[in-house]
Write a protein that holds these residues in place. Structure first.
Motif, short mmCIF file in Angstrom:
data_model
loop_
_atom_site.label_atom_id
_atom_site.label_comp_id
_atom_site.label_asym_id
_atom_site.label_seq_id
_atom_site.Cartn_x
_atom_site.Cartn_y
_atom_site.Cartn_z
N SER A 182 0.83 -1.21 0.00
CA SER A 182 0.00 0.00 0.00
C SER A 182 0.86 1.25 0.00
CB SER A 182 -0.90 0.01 1.24
OG SER A 182 -1.54 1.26 1.37
N ARG A 183 0.40 2.27 -0.71
CA ARG A 183 1.07 3.58 -0.72
C ARG A 183 0.32 4.58 0.15
NH1 ARG A 183 3.13 4.54 -6.97
NH2 ARG A 183 4.46 2.66 -7.09
N ASP A 184 -0.53 4.08 1.00
CA ASP A 184 -1.32 4.94 1.88
C ASP A 184 -0.42 5.57 2.94
OD1 ASP A 184 -3.02 6.10 3.66
OD2 ASP A 184 -4.16 4.29 4.16
N CYS A 185 -0.30 6.90 2.92
CA CYS A 185 0.48 7.60 3.96
C CYS A 185 -0.30 8.84 4.38
CB CYS A 185 1.89 7.94 3.47
SG CYS A 185 1.99 8.66 1.82
N LEU A 186 -1.40 8.61 5.10
CA LEU A 186 -2.30 9.68 5.52
C LEU A 186 -2.49 9.67 7.03
CD1 LEU A 186 -5.18 9.30 2.89
CD2 LEU A 186 -3.34 11.00 2.86
N ILE A 187 -2.67 10.87 7.59
CA ILE A 187 -3.19 11.00 8.95
C ILE A 187 -4.71 11.04 8.84
CG2 ILE A 187 -3.31 12.44 11.00
CD1 ILE A 187 -0.55 13.52 10.31
N THR A 188 -5.37 10.13 9.53
CA THR A 188 -6.82 10.03 9.37
C THR A 188 -7.62 10.53 10.57
OG1 THR A 188 -6.74 7.74 10.17
CG2 THR A 188 -6.62 8.08 7.78
N GLU A 189 -7.00 10.58 11.75
CA GLU A 189 -7.73 11.06 12.93
C GLU A 189 -6.73 11.49 14.00
OE1 GLU A 189 -11.12 9.61 16.20
OE2 GLU A 189 -10.33 8.20 14.70
N VAL A 190 -7.01 12.64 14.61
CA VAL A 190 -6.16 13.16 15.68
C VAL A 190 -7.04 13.68 16.80
CG1 VAL A 190 -4.38 14.82 16.34
CG2 VAL A 190 -4.32 13.78 14.06
N THR A 191 -6.76 13.31 18.03
CA THR A 191 -7.48 13.82 19.20
C THR A 191 -6.47 14.16 20.28
OG1 THR A 191 -9.35 12.36 18.69
CG2 THR A 191 -9.31 13.37 20.88
N LEU A 192 -6.58 15.35 20.82
CA LEU A 192 -5.71 15.75 21.93
C LEU A 192 -6.06 14.98 23.19
CD1 LEU A 192 -5.73 19.63 21.39
CD2 LEU A 192 -3.76 18.12 21.09
N SER A 235 -10.14 16.52 23.98
CA SER A 235 -11.15 16.13 22.98
C SER A 235 -12.21 17.21 22.79
CB SER A 235 -11.81 14.82 23.40
OG SER A 235 -12.43 14.96 24.67
N MET A 236 -12.28 18.18 23.72
CA MET A 236 -13.23 19.28 23.57
C MET A 236 -12.76 20.30 22.54
SD MET A 236 -15.63 18.48 25.65
CE MET A 236 -16.56 20.02 25.76
N TYR A 237 -11.53 20.12 22.04
CA TYR A 237 -10.96 21.04 21.04
C TYR A 237 -10.54 20.21 19.83
CZ TYR A 237 -11.01 24.04 25.10
OH TYR A 237 -11.42 24.76 26.20
N PRO A 238 -11.49 19.84 18.96
CA PRO A 238 -11.21 18.90 17.86
C PRO A 238 -10.09 19.38 16.94
CG PRO A 238 -13.58 19.27 18.13
CD PRO A 238 -12.89 20.28 18.99
N MET A 239 -9.29 18.42 16.49
CA MET A 239 -8.22 18.69 15.54
C MET A 239 -8.74 18.48 14.13
SD MET A 239 -5.61 19.51 17.44
CE MET A 239 -4.15 19.33 16.42
N GLY A 245 -2.06 19.72 3.78
CA GLY A 245 -1.12 19.01 4.65
C GLY A 245 -0.96 19.68 6.00
N LYS A 246 -2.08 20.07 6.60
CA LYS A 246 -2.04 20.75 7.90
C LYS A 246 -3.01 20.08 8.87
CE LYS A 246 -0.87 25.31 5.97
NZ LYS A 246 0.46 25.43 6.59
N VAL A 247 -2.59 20.02 10.12
CA VAL A 247 -3.43 19.50 11.20
C VAL A 247 -3.44 20.57 12.29
CG1 VAL A 247 -3.80 17.65 12.87
CG2 VAL A 247 -2.75 17.14 10.64
N TYR A 248 -4.64 21.00 12.72
CA TYR A 248 -4.71 22.07 13.72
C TYR A 248 -6.07 22.05 14.39
CZ TYR A 248 -7.33 24.34 9.96
OH TYR A 248 -8.25 24.62 8.97
N ASN A 249 -6.16 22.72 15.53
CA ASN A 249 -7.43 22.87 16.23
C ASN A 249 -8.01 24.26 15.94
OD1 ASN A 249 -5.03 23.52 17.75
ND2 ASN A 249 -6.34 24.10 19.48
N PRO A 250 -9.13 24.36 15.20
CA PRO A 250 -9.71 25.67 14.89
C PRO A 250 -10.12 26.44 16.14
CG PRO A 250 -10.65 23.97 13.48
CD PRO A 250 -9.86 23.27 14.54
N ASP A 251 -10.60 25.73 17.15
CA ASP A 251 -10.95 26.36 18.42
C ASP A 251 -9.74 26.26 19.34
OD1 ASP A 251 -12.17 27.48 20.56
OD2 ASP A 251 -13.58 25.85 20.93
N SER A 252 -9.08 27.38 19.56
CA SER A 252 -7.82 27.38 20.30
C SER A 252 -8.02 26.95 21.75
CB SER A 252 -7.20 28.78 20.27
OG SER A 252 -6.91 29.17 18.95
N LEU A 253 -6.99 26.34 22.30
CA LEU A 253 -6.99 25.96 23.72
C LEU A 253 -7.01 27.21 24.59
CD1 LEU A 253 -4.24 23.21 23.49
CD2 LEU A 253 -6.65 22.81 24.03
N PRO A 254 -7.56 27.10 25.80
CA PRO A 254 -7.66 28.29 26.66
C PRO A 254 -6.31 28.81 27.11
CG PRO A 254 -8.37 26.32 27.83
CD PRO A 254 -8.18 25.91 26.42
#
Length: 462
Positions: A35-45, A71-75, A82-91
């Protein structure tokens, strides 16, 4: 201990290949293609720590630590960029130097670029990792030859969302603002204008150059052949400026003029403001409205004998119960008392709603409308913001209503300490900054609830 990642991945690939080419107890053909699959599929803090500040019994600053449920701040994963981030910033105060993840799904393997050496090392997501700066994560395919890089960023608020930032933007006792005895500010298309009266009878129009606080004043005399403007009646409606000269409605393309009489307009006692596509004015004990300033019609009021007789001002705010409606809040004074009114306006259709007088629950209640001089009422934070001077001539607290004018609360906005102000006015610009301008001192203050200045990130990709 450093890992030779490439060698390790090739070893894993060879083991997986052997598994693919031996089908135990089956005559089915199994392809040996990897397989050539090289993806991030799910991220949770995971669970993070946050430092809180408080005052101890001696009034000294002290701190304590609480946990933040990541988990209250979804990634969000932007596969295209090619970016992973939390739109709702941590307090504020969350420790992002030691971030752990409860979920970080890739199919085969991944590494993270070292902040010290710039080399790739194995990324163990359950160990604390420094995310004070964005990190580069490399994801490997099954054959270890295909890779993909992601920028992983953990966003963190640097200021409390509901706190109010306030600065003195200008303080010049020699400015034309300092000479004003009455004034009115309006904000239009990114510019703040102030028109005022002076002791010698002149009426200057001051433009605040918002990007140049050290040379902010552009001063022009007001050109109104009909007579002096009643500066408190200065309003903006559909891109044009309106005011009263005596009881005559006048209009101009710029607050300095030239001001021209609006043909066909009736004599008006007070010009309350613009809201929901109409101008509103008081005349003969009635509240009138007009879409163009020329044709006016009366609106209904449940207790017309309580309509304001002075200092009327209107703010249009979102209706809380219906997205198709706009709420209008009216503030003014009558017989030395503050009065507030509310009206709903339907955005579509021909429904007509009357004005309702908001009877104070109790004269002693902390939420009753305050009696102010030279009041300014503006839409703000999905409510209405009321600013003015007390009957004693001192700066009153900033009042906010979020229920259509029924209750008025202080404490959500900071209030400048104005000493020696002869008059005050306020306006809200298109960046949600509240401008408070004081005559007599020439002070200009600028304040904003922090979260209203935060950029909203779009997480929809179509």
């Amino acid at each position: 201990m450093r890992k030779h990642l490439h060698t390790l991945m090739l070893l894993v690939a060879s083991v997986l290949t052997a598994g693919f080419t031996t089908a135990c107890g089956s005559d089915d053909y199994t392809s040996g293609e990897l397989s050539r699959d090289c993806l991030i599929t799910e991220v949770t803090l995971g669970t993070l720590n946050r430092t809180m500040h408080t005052l101890d019994s001696q009034g000294e600053d002290s701190t304590y630590t609480v946990t933040v449920t990541g988990s209250m701040y979804p990634m969000h994963i932007d596969q295209l960029a090619g970016k992973v981030y939390n739109p709702d910033s941590l307090p504020v105060g969350t420790d992002v130097s030691k971030v752990v993840f409860s979920t970080f799904n890739v199919r085969y393997g991944m590494s993270i670029r070292s902040l010290n050496t710039g080399n790739d090392t194995i990324f163990t997501t359950t160990d604390s990792t420094d995310f004070r700066t964005p990190r580069i994560v490399k994801v490997y395919a099954q054959d270890a030859t295909m890779t993909r890089e992601y920028e992983v960023k953990v966003n963190l608020h640097t200021e409390e969302p509901d706190s109010c930032a306030m600065v003195m933007w200008q303080n010049d006792a020699t400015s034309p603002l300092a000479a004003m005895t009455a004034m009115q500010a309006v904000a239009h298309e990114g510019t703040v204008y102030v028109v005022g009266d002076t002791p010698v009878g002149a009426q200057p129009c001051v433009t605040l150059r918002k990007q140049e606080p050290q040379s902010c004043f552009d001063v022009r005399p007001v050109d109104c052949p009909i007579g002096q403007l009643r500066v408190h009646t200065l309003r903006v409606h559909h891109g044009a400026f309106y005011a009263l000269a005596g009881q005559t409605l006048v209009t101009a393309a710029h607050p300095a003029g030239p001001w021209l009489e609006v043909p066909g307009a009736p004599a008006l006692d007070d010009l309350a403001g613009s809201g929901a596509d109409s101008l509103y004015a008081l005349s003969g004990g009635q509240m009138l409205c007009s879409a163009d300033g020329i044709t006016w019609q009366a609106t209904e009021a449940d207790e017309p004998h309580m309509l304001p007789t002075a200092d009327a001002c209107i703010a249009a705010i979102p209706a809380r119960h219906n997205d198709n409606m706009t709420g209008l809040v009216l503030y003014g004074t009558r017989d030395g008392q503050a009065v507030t009114w509310h009206r709903d306006v339907y955005k579509e259709g021909n429904f007509s709603f009357p004005w309702f007088y908001l009877t104070p629950i109790s004269a002693q209640a902390a939420t009753v409308p305050p009696l102010l001089q030279q009041a300014s009422l503006m839409p703000y934070d999905d409510g209405a913001l009321l600013i003015g001077l007390t009957p004693q001539g001192t700066m009153a607290p900033c009042y906010l209503t979020h229920d259509g004018g029924r209750s008025w609360l202080t404490g959500e906005m900071k209030t400048p300490s104005l000493q020696g102000a002869s008059c005050v006015t306020a306006a809200v610009d298109d960046e949600h900054y509240v401008w408070i301008i004081a005559g007599g001192t020439g002070e200009v203050w600028r304040l904003r609830i922090n979260r209203l200045g935060w950029k909203q990130q779009d997480t929809r990709f179509e």
